[in-house]
Write an enzyme that holds these catalytic residues in place. Structure first.
Site, PDB file in Angstrom:
ATOM      1  N   THR A   8       0.809  -1.220   0.000  1.00 18.94           N
ATOM      2  CA  THR A   8       0.000   0.000   0.000  1.00 18.94           C
ATOM      3  C   THR A   8       0.841   1.269   0.000  1.00 18.94           C
ATOM      4  O   THR A   8       2.033   1.250   0.299  1.00 18.94           O
ATOM      5  CB  THR A   8      -0.917   0.032   1.238  1.00 18.94           C
ATOM      6  OG1 THR A   8      -0.118   0.095   2.415  1.00 18.94           O
ATOM      7  CG2 THR A   8      -1.815  -1.198   1.288  1.00 18.94           C
ATOM      8  N   ASP A   9       0.164   2.353  -0.328  1.00 22.89           N
ATOM      9  CA  ASP A   9       0.807   3.659  -0.220  1.00 22.89           C
ATOM     10  C   ASP A   9       0.450   4.257   1.146  1.00 22.89           C
ATOM     11  O   ASP A   9      -0.152   3.581   1.989  1.00 22.89           O
ATOM     12  CB  ASP A   9       0.394   4.571  -1.385  1.00 22.89           C
ATOM     13  CG  ASP A   9      -1.106   4.831  -1.449  1.00 22.89           C
ATOM     14  OD1 ASP A   9      -1.814   4.605  -0.442  1.00 22.89           O
ATOM     15  OD2 ASP A   9      -1.575   5.261  -2.518  1.00 22.89           O
ATOM     16  N   LEU A  10       0.774   5.491   1.361  1.00 18.41           N
ATOM     17  CA  LEU A  10       0.558   6.147   2.649  1.00 18.41           C
ATOM     18  C   LEU A  10      -0.908   6.130   3.080  1.00 18.41           C
ATOM     19  O   LEU A  10      -1.218   6.076   4.267  1.00 18.41           O
ATOM     20  CB  LEU A  10       1.070   7.590   2.579  1.00 18.41           C
ATOM     21  CG  LEU A  10       1.056   8.388   3.864  1.00 18.41           C
ATOM     22  CD1 LEU A  10       1.912   7.717   4.929  1.00 18.41           C
ATOM     23  CD2 LEU A  10       1.555   9.802   3.607  1.00 18.41           C
ATOM     24  N   SER A  11      -1.818   6.106   2.118  1.00 21.50           N
ATOM     25  CA  SER A  11      -3.250   6.147   2.447  1.00 21.50           C
ATOM     26  C   SER A  11      -3.844   4.767   2.733  1.00 21.50           C
ATOM     27  O   SER A  11      -5.032   4.655   3.028  1.00 21.50           O
ATOM     28  CB  SER A  11      -4.027   6.812   1.309  1.00 21.50           C
ATOM     29  OG  SER A  11      -3.996   5.986   0.156  1.00 21.50           O
TER      30      SER A  11
END
Length: 159
Positions: A27-30
């Site tokens: 995943t990314d930061l979100s």
């Protein structure tokens, strides 16, 4: 939903089903899956699909026969996958020729389609030039190839 599948997936008729769980690293930061990770998941599903069909890519490469190379890929992102989701990759062979194979792959969370890929792989010689796929591989693919639906002329039913 929990996965009753082996790590390498299984065939349900002509479709290969491959389980993936979304980890933090995907995943990314979100908390949403980074778009390029679908490519990795689809590649793993294709590799395991071939392995289950008895296609030994490594042996062919080491024997100097050739290897598959992705020659074309079209992706559609529809919904995001998120941290800890269980994703199921559905793969099937849609088109087969002497040197290429088109594989359609779809990533689902339960019944929700997340991403779809249409991939064409070409069998290439060690020098990079296209060549015929091994006869045994073609025979294996033919057992799971789903013919595209034909469209009838307007006002007529498909054959």
């Amino acid at each position: 939903m929990s996965f009753p599948l082996a790590p390498s997936g299984l065939f349900d008729g002509p479709q290969h089903l491959y389980p993936v769980r979304v980890y933090f690293e995907d995943t990314d930061l979100s908390g949403v899956v980074y778009h390029a990770n679908y490519l990795r998941w689809f590649e793993r599903a294709r590799s395991d699909m071939l392995r289950l069909l008895g296609i030994d890519q490594r042996a062919a490469h080491e024997a100097g026969e050739g290897a598959y190379a992705v020659s074309e890929m079209d992706l559609r992102y529809l919904r995001p996958a998120k941290l800890d989701d269980e994703v199921l990759i559905h793969s099937h062979v849609a088109e087969l020729s002497s040197a290429t194979c088109r594989i359609v792959q779809r990533a689902f969370r339960n019944e929700t389609l997340l991403c779809e890929a249409r991939v064409r792989v070409a069998f290439v010689a060690p020098n990079g030039r296209p060549r015929r796929q091994p006869r045994e591989w073609m025979a294996a693919f033919q057992t799971i190839t789903i013919a595209p639906a034909t469209t009838a002329p307007e006002g007529q039913e498909p054959a």
